[in-house]
Design an enzyme around this catalytic site. Structure first.
Site, PDB file in Angstrom:
ATOM      1  N   ASN A 106      28.876 -19.870  -0.626  1.00 52.27           N
ATOM      2  CA  ASN A 106      28.337 -18.970  -1.653  1.00 52.27           C
ATOM      3  C   ASN A 106      27.382 -19.688  -2.603  1.00 52.27           C
ATOM      4  OD1 ASN A 106      29.474 -16.689  -0.690  1.00 52.27           O
ATOM      5  ND2 ASN A 106      30.982 -16.432  -2.308  1.00 52.27           N
TER       6      ASN A 106
ATOM      7  N   GLU B 162      37.261 -15.729   3.382  1.00 46.65           N
ATOM      8  CA  GLU B 162      36.573 -14.553   3.925  1.00 46.65           C
ATOM      9  C   GLU B 162      35.081 -14.629   3.591  1.00 46.65           C
ATOM     10  OE1 GLU B 162      37.569 -12.135   6.042  1.00 46.65           O
ATOM     11  OE2 GLU B 162      35.416 -11.865   5.928  1.00 46.65           O
ATOM     12  N   PHE B 163      34.242 -14.320   4.580  1.00 47.69           N
ATOM     13  CA  PHE B 163      32.793 -14.422   4.371  1.00 47.69           C
ATOM     14  C   PHE B 163      32.100 -13.064   4.436  1.00 47.69           C
ATOM     15  CE2 PHE B 163      34.273 -18.445   6.174  1.00 47.69           C
ATOM     16  CZ  PHE B 163      33.830 -19.331   5.209  1.00 47.69           C
TER      17      PHE B 163
ATOM     18  N   GLY C  60      23.955 -10.938  -8.335  1.00 47.70           N
ATOM     19  CA  GLY C  60      25.097 -10.437  -9.105  1.00 47.70           C
ATOM     20  C   GLY C  60      26.268 -10.299  -8.164  1.00 47.70           C
TER      21      GLY C  60
ATOM     22  N   CYS D  40      31.108 -12.073  -6.283  1.00 45.56           N
ATOM     23  CA  CYS D  40      31.354 -13.400  -5.689  1.00 45.56           C
ATOM     24  C   CYS D  40      30.429 -14.513  -6.193  1.00 45.56           C
ATOM     25  CB  CYS D  40      31.273 -13.307  -4.177  1.00 45.56           C
ATOM     26  SG  CYS D  40      32.630 -12.334  -3.492  1.00 45.56           S
TER      27      CYS D  40
HETATM   28  P1  NAD Z   1      39.558  -6.518  -5.511  1.00 45.37           P
HETATM   29  O1  NAD Z   1      39.671  -6.616  -6.971  1.00 45.37           O
HETATM   30  O2  NAD Z   1      38.670  -5.496  -4.892  1.00 45.37           O
HETATM   31  O3  NAD Z   1      41.020  -6.304  -4.866  1.00 45.37           O
HETATM   32  C1  NAD Z   1      42.159  -7.006  -5.241  1.00 45.37           C
HETATM   33  C2  NAD Z   1      43.375  -6.092  -5.134  1.00 45.37           C
HETATM   34  O4  NAD Z   1      44.573  -6.846  -5.354  1.00 45.37           O
HETATM   35  C3  NAD Z   1      43.379  -4.954  -6.155  1.00 45.37           C
HETATM   36  O5  NAD Z   1      43.497  -3.714  -5.481  1.00 45.37           O
HETATM   37  C4  NAD Z   1      44.616  -5.241  -7.011  1.00 45.37           C
HETATM   38  O6  NAD Z   1      45.243  -4.069  -7.480  1.00 45.37           O
HETATM   39  C5  NAD Z   1      45.490  -6.000  -6.037  1.00 45.37           C
HETATM   40  N1  NAD Z   1      46.566  -6.806  -6.614  1.00 45.37           N
HETATM   41  C6  NAD Z   1      46.553  -7.591  -7.722  1.00 45.37           C
HETATM   42  N2  NAD Z   1      47.748  -8.198  -7.877  1.00 45.37           N
HETATM   43  C7  NAD Z   1      48.535  -7.793  -6.853  1.00 45.37           C
HETATM   44  C8  NAD Z   1      49.873  -8.084  -6.443  1.00 45.37           C
HETATM   45  N3  NAD Z   1      50.656  -8.918  -7.141  1.00 45.37           N
HETATM   46  N4  NAD Z   1      50.351  -7.477  -5.361  1.00 45.37           N
HETATM   47  C9  NAD Z   1      49.593  -6.618  -4.625  1.00 45.37           C
HETATM   48  N5  NAD Z   1      48.304  -6.317  -4.964  1.00 45.37           N
HETATM   49  C10 NAD Z   1      47.789  -6.902  -6.057  1.00 45.37           C
HETATM   50  O7  NAD Z   1      39.131  -7.968  -5.012  1.00 45.37           O
HETATM   51  P2  NAD Z   1      38.269  -8.343  -3.715  1.00 45.37           P
HETATM   52  O8  NAD Z   1      36.828  -8.100  -3.981  1.00 45.37           O
HETATM   53  O9  NAD Z   1      38.920  -7.787  -2.522  1.00 45.37           O
HETATM   54  O10 NAD Z   1      38.458  -9.934  -3.714  1.00 45.37           O
HETATM   55  C11 NAD Z   1      39.666 -10.551  -3.343  1.00 45.37           C
HETATM   56  C12 NAD Z   1      39.393 -12.035  -3.114  1.00 45.37           C
HETATM   57  O11 NAD Z   1      38.502 -12.186  -1.986  1.00 45.37           O
HETATM   58  C13 NAD Z   1      38.709 -12.741  -4.275  1.00 45.37           C
HETATM   59  O12 NAD Z   1      39.189 -14.055  -4.351  1.00 45.37           O
HETATM   60  C14 NAD Z   1      37.238 -12.746  -3.879  1.00 45.37           C
HETATM   61  O13 NAD Z   1      36.532 -13.793  -4.458  1.00 45.37           O
HETATM   62  C15 NAD Z   1      37.340 -12.924  -2.373  1.00 45.37           C
HETATM   63  N6  NAD Z   1      36.196 -12.401  -1.623  1.00 45.37           N
HETATM   64  C16 NAD Z   1      35.622 -11.217  -1.971  1.00 45.37           C
HETATM   65  C17 NAD Z   1      34.549 -10.713  -1.219  1.00 45.37           C
HETATM   66  C18 NAD Z   1      33.877  -9.417  -1.608  1.00 45.37           C
HETATM   67  O14 NAD Z   1      32.773  -9.173  -1.097  1.00 45.37           O
HETATM   68  N7  NAD Z   1      34.468  -8.591  -2.437  1.00 45.37           N
HETATM   69  C19 NAD Z   1      34.080 -11.427  -0.109  1.00 45.37           C
HETATM   70  C20 NAD Z   1      34.726 -12.621   0.239  1.00 45.37           C
HETATM   71  C21 NAD Z   1      35.774 -13.106  -0.528  1.00 45.37           C
END
Ligand code: NAD
Length: 434
Positions: free
Chosen positions: A208, A148-149, A257, A260
């Site tokens: 990234n 995801e980007f 910060g 990611c």
């Molecule tokens: P986040 O912490 O906001 O959300 C993760 C969710 O997963 C939480 O709500 C948590 O409760 C849930 N979870 C954990 N274990 C679980 C399970 N076994 N079953 C169901 N739910 C469960 O994380 P995020 O920011 O959404 O990031 C997720 C991934 O996407 C990461 O690898 C991150 O690097 C990547 N990513 C994030 C972004 C961003 O801008 N936040 C952008 C691109 C990629």
């Protein structure tokens, strides 16, 4: 199509909601019952512009569902993983959330399903997930990488109109299903690239890391501009108009910060280490960014000395960037800690992130309800996040409220001549003071 998303955080909630918006039937699963209950009652657990309306309309239309119970998702054609991959103690991506969810999901599979990994994961993770699922189900399946980007603050726009969709798989069957899921986007012109899983997983880390390098390069140029009397704004124009360079990610500031860049740069460097490759650029970019986070505190102590007892600083902006309430690895927090350790009193204001900061910093700082309230009784103002309301704030009001008529701007949001005209002493990054 019937789809499910495991993990309903920033990425999962945006993914599930946008896929419902284009007509799919999506169930979002999370282990956090508080989060799921909030969503069911129409509350959005994160701040992301436009997300509340989209969640509401799709939930009410019956295309978007929320549950904590994996067993109730039925047999979707595809299941997305949007699980956290935080750094472990060594800086590597912690895969425990992804691997645990893979095992749990394997147990409910009955018919052919595509398991799609949206989390940012080390190269080789698709194979690991495949092996875990294989040993826990007899059902046929494929594991696909689909990084995801999206950018927080622009998440809906980015998901609905992506620059590109990257799909990592060598299975023709999975490829077809991915094309069908994303058809509403590709029909509107989005490009979809199918590649092997290792290249797909690497693409996310490379993207990234490259952006982190670009930002850090500009921060170094800005620091040198200060020493040489050059203006980084002019340099940005001069190089950003070169189409080989591009104008984005050239804003000098107090370092990157967020959830990611810091973790992904660190994780890719660790991956390199494990493969006996010395990725010198990534090591340096981490050092450069750590140094940059101290730039503003250094400017403050250069003016006021190292003992800041008796001094009060207004801090505008706590989130790691505007239009989000995310404070993970936010430079603001490091600056605040440094100033507090020198004896300063901090009056902080952020339009969205205050509650999140209060959870970790408690009452060690004062929280203001408005930007103006933070200024009242402060000796100087610090800008740590470039929220629109700060950019539009009248410098004359700052000059009236702030005792020393001094501003330390870590995001270069003000025009130096306008600040001088308002009678303010203005310190920014990489620009002459007047
Ligand atoms: P986040 O912490 O906001 O959300 C993760 C969710 O997963 C939480 O709500 C948590 O409760 C849930 N979870 C954990 N274990 C679980 C399970 N076994 N079953 C169901 N739910 C469960 O994380 P995020 O920011 O959404 O990031 C997720 C991934 O996407 C990461 O690898 C991150 O690097 C990547 N990513 C994030 C972004 C961003 O801008 N936040 C952008 C691109 C990629």
């Amino acid at each position: 199509m019937k789809l499910a998303v495991i993990g309903t955080g920033y990425v999962g909630l945006v993914t599930g909601t946008c896929l419902a918006e284009v007509g799919h039937d999506v169930t979002c699963v999370d282990i956090d019952s508080n989060k799921i209950n909030k969503l069911k009652s129409g509350q959005i657990p994160i701040y992301e512009p436009g997300l509340d309306k989209l969640v509401k309309s799709n939930y009410e239309a019956g295309r978007l569902h929320f549950t904590t119970d994996l067993e109730t998702i039925g047999q979707p054609q595809a299941i997305f993983f949007a699980l956290p991959t935080p750094p472990n103690g060594d800086g590597e991506a912690d895969l425990s959330f992804v691997l645990k969810a893979s095992k749990d999901v394997a147990k409910i599979l009955k018919t052919y399903t595509v398991l799609i990994n949206k989390s940012t994961v080390p190269i080789g993770t698709a194979q690991k997930v495949h092996d875990i699922i294989k040993s826990n189900t007899k059902a046929p399946f494929d594991v696909v990488s689909n990084p995801e980007f999206l950018r927080e603050g622009f998440a809906i726009e980015d998901f609905m109109k992506p620059d590109r969709i990257v799909v990592g798989t060598t299975s023709a069957k999975a490829s077809k299903i991915m094309a069908k899921i994303y058809e509403p986007f590709t029909k509107n012109g989005a490009q979809l690239f199918v590649m092997d899983t290792a290249s797909s997983e690497m693409t996310k880390y490379a993207a990234n890391s490259f952006l982190a390098i670009k930002l850090s390069f500009m921060n170094e140029v800005a620091n040198l501009c200060e020493l040489l009397g050059a203006n980084v704004d002019q340099v940005k124009k001069g190089i950003g108009t070169d189409t080989r360079i591009g104008s984005k990610f050239l804003n000098a500031g107090i370092g990157y910060g967020g959830s990611c860049f810091p973790k992904d740069v660190m994780a890719l460097e660790k991956i390199a280490q494990h493969n006996n490759y010395d990725f010198k650029l990534l090591k340096t970019v981490m050092q450069v960014n750590d140094r940059q986070k101290h730039i503003l505190a250094n400017k403050i102590t250069a003016v006021y000395g190292k003992d800041l007892s008796g001094k009060t600083f207004a801090v505008w902006g706590l989130a790691f960037k505007p239009d989000t309430d995310d404070i993970r690895e936010a430079p603001s927090l490091e600056i605040i800690r440094e100033l507090v350790s020198c004896g300063a009193v901090i009056k902080a204001y952020d339009p969205e992130a205050t509650a999140n900061v209060h959870r970790i910093m408690g009452d060690t700082i004062i929280y203001s309800l408005t930007a103006k309230e933070a200024l009242e009784g402060a000796d100087a103002l610090l800008v740590a996040t470039e929220w629109e309301e700060f950019i539009n704030f009248d410098p004359k009001v700052i000059a009236k409220e702030v005792r020393d008529k001094t501003v330390f701007d870590g995001r270069n949001i003000f025009d130096p001549p306008a600040m001088a005209k308002a009678g303010l002493k203005y310190h920014s990054i990489g620009r002459p003071q007047k």
